[in-house]
Design an enzyme around this catalytic site. Structure first.
Site, PDB file in Angstrom:
ATOM      1  CG  HIS A 183      -2.223   1.041   1.258  1.00  0.00           C
ATOM      2  ND1 HIS A 183      -2.203   2.190   0.796  1.00  0.00           N
ATOM      3  CD2 HIS A 183      -3.247   0.557   1.508  1.00  0.00           C
ATOM      4  CE1 HIS A 183      -3.102   2.759   0.674  1.00  0.00           C
ATOM      5  NE2 HIS A 183      -4.123   1.867   1.446  1.00  0.00           N
ATOM      6  CD  GLU A 292      -3.207   1.240  -2.482  1.00  0.00           C
ATOM      7  OE1 GLU A 292      -3.825   0.203  -1.980  1.00  0.00           O
ATOM      8  OE2 GLU A 292      -3.856   2.413  -2.292  1.00  0.00           O
TER       9      GLU A 292
END
Length: 318
Positions: A183, A292
């Site tokens: 992330h 991500e």
């Protein structure tokens, strides 16, 4: 009597400068002799800082990020495993928190290694390995996801890149399914001045539009509102490029992937940024962009004894 030819002096070589690795206050800091550095918080094995030789920070970390282990860290590179987003009902992960437990658990530093010196500047990379296994989980997490597993997360800092890779091992006697994602929060100068390349004609799920599926029509994606898209079935060999809108789409950074065929593009924009208690400043959305890399469409199945690997390599324009 002087000899016409004296033997030349044997040069004395001085030790080459080596990377340094320090552990302090539940975080690990690695630095290269050339000035690059990376900081990893042991809570979640979350990379919270990556600086180039000139001191330029490459990752966005919220000013209100909680770093005491009481909640996941807002910013840097949180690690998602074994579920992405809110867990689905009637699934083995259904009792876990959003994005799973990897970012909510303390990891251990397994060790460090350095590359051989390529020139007189000294070693040009340092690799940090972190581990998380079933025995290290809280009782609550063990009860919510009763599988025997091992994770090895490697963070490799070099002069021209940062590589983060994850190895997942099934150490038990029953198979399990998982999703995983890196992330990554990038720090950028101005969200209005960037474009995202190499996603044209790709299918994506738009979470801001009830999860409907669309096909990307733009060769250079601009972020002009809340954006939460999952691009799927991408070729990992084709890097995602974050480029300058003003400089003829000159790359600012590239993200190459291995084993990670999905990419989430996320920016909370104005209202959602204000609504998140650990996001600051309120207008910080202008200076961040999440690209991500993950495997989050459907599930990866891992049989007993099997190992899965995936990762990303980020290269900034230097």
């Amino acid at each position: 009597m002087e000899r016409s030819k004296k033997p030349s002096a044997i040069p004395v070589s001085s030790p080459l400068p080596q990377p340094t690795v320090t552990v302090e206050d539940k975080k690990v800091i690695a630095s290269l002799a050339s000035g690059e550095s990376v900081t990893v918080n042991l809570f979640g094995a979350t990379v919270v800082s990556w600086k180039l030789a000139n001191g330029a920070e490459q990752l966005f970390l919220s000013e209100k990020a909680v770093l005491d282990g009481s909640k996941p860290i807002r910013g840097g590179i949180p690690l998602v495993f074994p579920v992405f987003g809110p867990p689905p009902k009637d699934h083995a992960t259904s009792s876990l928190p959003q994005h799973g437990f990897a970012r909510n658990s303390y990891w251990e530093l397994l060790g460090k290694s350095t590359s051989e010196a390529s020139d007189r500047q000294g070693d040009n990379s340092v690799k940090l390995d972190f581990g998380l296994s079933t025995s290290m989980l809280s009782d609550a997490f063990k009860g919510a996801w009763p599988y025997d597993f091992g994770l090895v997360y490697s963070v490799t800092l070099s002069k021209g890149s940062l590589e983060t890779s994850l190895q997942i091992q099934n150490k038990g006697d029953k198979s399990f399914e998982f999703q995983t994602l890196l992330h990554t929060y990038f720090r950028i100068d101005d969200i209005t001045g960037i474009r995202i390349l190499n996603l044209e004609s790709k299918s994506y799920t738009d979470k801001t539009r009830d999860g409907a599926t669309f096909t990307e029509s733009s060769p250079a994606i601009a972020i002009t509102q809340e954006t939460d898209r999952v691009y799927q079935s991408l070729d990992p060999a084709v890097p995602i490029i974050v480029a300058s809108a003003a400089d003829n789409h000159s790359p600012i950074l590239t993200v190459s992937r291995e084993g990670l065929n999905d990419v989430v593009v996320w920016n909370p924009w104005i209202e959602k940024a204000k609504a998140m208690g650990d996001f600051a400043p309120d207008d910080g959305y202008k200076n961040m962009l999440c690209i991500e890399a993950g495997s989050v469409i459907g599930w990866q199945a891992l049989e007993p004894g099997e190992t899965w690997e995936g990762g990303q390599t980020i290269r900034p324009k230097i």
